[in-house]
Design an enzyme around this catalytic site. Sequence first.
Site, PDB file in Angstrom:
ATOM      1  N   GLU A 143      -6.256  -9.295   3.744  1.00  0.00           N
ATOM      2  CA  GLU A 143      -5.443  -8.616   4.757  1.00  0.00           C
ATOM      3  C   GLU A 143      -5.434  -9.496   5.991  1.00  0.00           C
ATOM      4  O   GLU A 143      -6.480  -9.763   6.576  1.00  0.00           O
ATOM      5  CB  GLU A 143      -5.982  -7.224   5.110  1.00  0.00           C
ATOM      6  CG  GLU A 143      -5.733  -6.159   4.062  1.00  0.00           C
ATOM      7  CD  GLU A 143      -6.072  -4.755   4.548  1.00  0.00           C
ATOM      8  OE1 GLU A 143      -5.875  -4.482   5.753  1.00  0.00           O
ATOM      9  OE2 GLU A 143      -6.532  -3.952   3.724  1.00  0.00           O
ATOM     10  N   TYR A 200      -6.567  -8.732  11.897  1.00  0.00           N
ATOM     11  CA  TYR A 200      -5.261  -8.571  12.527  1.00  0.00           C
ATOM     12  C   TYR A 200      -5.383  -8.964  13.995  1.00  0.00           C
ATOM     13  O   TYR A 200      -6.429  -8.776  14.608  1.00  0.00           O
ATOM     14  CB  TYR A 200      -4.788  -7.113  12.440  1.00  0.00           C
ATOM     15  CG  TYR A 200      -4.593  -6.601  11.032  1.00  0.00           C
ATOM     16  CD1 TYR A 200      -3.405  -6.834  10.345  1.00  0.00           C
ATOM     17  CD2 TYR A 200      -5.600  -5.888  10.390  1.00  0.00           C
ATOM     18  CE1 TYR A 200      -3.215  -6.368   9.056  1.00  0.00           C
ATOM     19  CE2 TYR A 200      -5.427  -5.410   9.088  1.00  0.00           C
ATOM     20  CZ  TYR A 200      -4.229  -5.661   8.435  1.00  0.00           C
ATOM     21  OH  TYR A 200      -4.056  -5.190   7.150  1.00  0.00           O
ATOM     22  N   GLU A 250       0.855  -1.193   0.000  1.00  0.00           N
ATOM     23  CA  GLU A 250       0.000   0.000   0.000  1.00  0.00           C
ATOM     24  C   GLU A 250       0.886   1.237   0.000  1.00  0.00           C
ATOM     25  O   GLU A 250       2.014   1.214   0.511  1.00  0.00           O
ATOM     26  CB  GLU A 250      -0.893   0.004   1.241  1.00  0.00           C
ATOM     27  CG  GLU A 250      -1.833   1.198   1.324  1.00  0.00           C
ATOM     28  CD  GLU A 250      -2.839   1.089   2.467  1.00  0.00           C
ATOM     29  OE1 GLU A 250      -3.649   2.019   2.623  1.00  0.00           O
ATOM     30  OE2 GLU A 250      -2.795   0.077   3.198  1.00  0.00           O
ATOM     31  N   ASN A 261     -12.126  -0.970  -0.771  1.00  0.00           N
ATOM     32  CA  ASN A 261     -11.439  -1.466   0.427  1.00  0.00           C
ATOM     33  C   ASN A 261     -12.213  -1.083   1.678  1.00  0.00           C
ATOM     34  O   ASN A 261     -12.549   0.086   1.872  1.00  0.00           O
ATOM     35  CB  ASN A 261     -10.031  -0.864   0.510  1.00  0.00           C
ATOM     36  CG  ASN A 261      -9.340  -1.227   1.810  1.00  0.00           C
ATOM     37  OD1 ASN A 261      -8.866  -2.344   1.976  1.00  0.00           O
ATOM     38  ND2 ASN A 261      -9.281  -0.292   2.758  1.00  0.00           N
ATOM     39  N   GLU A 262     -12.509  -2.066   2.508  1.00  0.00           N
ATOM     40  CA  GLU A 262     -13.098  -1.850   3.842  1.00  0.00           C
ATOM     41  C   GLU A 262     -14.180  -0.779   3.849  1.00  0.00           C
ATOM     42  O   GLU A 262     -14.165   0.139   4.688  1.00  0.00           O
ATOM     43  CB  GLU A 262     -11.992  -1.514   4.850  1.00  0.00           C
ATOM     44  CG  GLU A 262     -11.046  -2.675   5.087  1.00  0.00           C
ATOM     45  CD  GLU A 262     -10.028  -2.435   6.193  1.00  0.00           C
ATOM     46  OE1 GLU A 262      -9.972  -1.300   6.729  1.00  0.00           O
ATOM     47  OE2 GLU A 262      -9.279  -3.364   6.521  1.00  0.00           O
TER      48      GLU A 262
END
Length: 503
Positions: free
Chosen positions: A293, A245, A28, A173-174
């Site tokens: 991710e 995460y 990124e 994204n998200e």
Amino acid sequence: MALLAKMVVDKDFVIGNVDDRLYGSFIEHLGRAVYGGIYEPGHPQANEQGFRQDVLRLVQDLRVPIIRYPGGNFVSGYDWKDAVGPLESRPRKLDLAWRTVEPNQFGMNEFVDWSKAAGSDVMWAINLGTQGIDEARNVVEYANHPSGSYWSDLRASHGYRKPHNIKTWCLGNEMDGPWQIGHKTAEEYGRLAHEAAKVMKWVDPSIELVACGSSALAMPTFAEWEATVLDHTYDHVEYLSLHQYYGNPDNDTATFLARSVQMDEFIDSVTAICDYVKAKKRSKKKMFLSFDEWNVWFHSHESDKKLDPWQIAPPQLEDIYNMEDALVVGCMLISLLKHADRVKMACLAQLVNVIAPIMTENGGSAWAQTIYYPFMHASLYGRGQSLVPLIQSPKYDTKEITDVPYLESVATHNEETGEITIFAVNRHLSEKLSFEADLRSFGACKLVEHLVLENEDLKAVNTAQSPGTVKPHTGGNAKADGAKISAQLAPASWNVIRLTTRP
């Protein structure tokens, strides 16, 4: 009495084929991932395009098949047109996602060239935050249309006559996250993603698309988000994304090592939602998952709060990983392999400097962090088919998670090479684990090697000055007696037991 764990695998009991893209990664425009990471003109090891060759060698050794780019949160405010054409005419822009200045000296064409040098394909994420349907079709035309149209001819004028043929595209994204530029409800995003997907495939019917799932299992809109988005996009996309995460801010290692149990549950839940929508639509199409991710991320939170805004490529999200982080990454890789029937793509986030297996110094050296090694082992040896692991293991409880097996394990079989690989983590922090594997369906097996990653200090890290503090060794004690495999797994260790059925 020593702890004993057993595993039985059968070559005919297959979870699924391991898609090579399971070992993908992510770059990124964030921190020093690009500038000072993969791209640093003037560095002693940079080539004529500014690509750091020391970094490229480390990436090549990982055999990363696909890399997601250019974001991440960054993409929701990004205009890809700012980073094509002559370098001197590219504008500097404020990146609101990470509060930095983006110089746009590196963009699509440079990334395609870099990815080819790395031996990777490109997974391109489009901006569905500040942009929409028109930009979605234009960027596909620029990247993939052969010639004879405005955007394809513009690409040719930039020195790229042949199309890039980018085959995998993320629809934003998200978009469920309030932190996201252009954050949308599931209904709003689902409708936009549906229309964007439609025109992108009209430009190039050969591409595959990834719709945004939830940003994490803990999102308040989880499950309802997936169901609503798929209601709109099911017929137009091939994958739904997952992001997750894990961290250990409370220094509770036993719970930290158990987090992949929650990862298993997350994947199972999203799979169930996909199949619910399939049933609701009476569809024959199976929706696959892109876990694009995943990683450990928490070490850099405090230092990131102290950064001054509006710098170019400041040291953001530079987690320094230790031995216990490597064990968690190993467990997460095993989780992905245990779901190889539905998870066909995954991206370790990220690749260089930013929550990454590879670190660099600007103008200086590059080295492998602790998490580099389980990822490399899985990528090199975890190809072929993932096999159903029947495991008997003693278990433990934490404050949050119960019935956690001390043994986390899975096996893969590569029929072409005759290789069987057992990946195993001993979660016990102080005791060895006697491990027995029964491979009766394979007949006689021969041990190739037993790789071990271990360190008495679970907080040990690799640095530029000491890059080999945490490093695997080949001194594992596994033995093969016909189809019976045995080993003593060291406390808190990552193990790769490689076998062959060939003479």
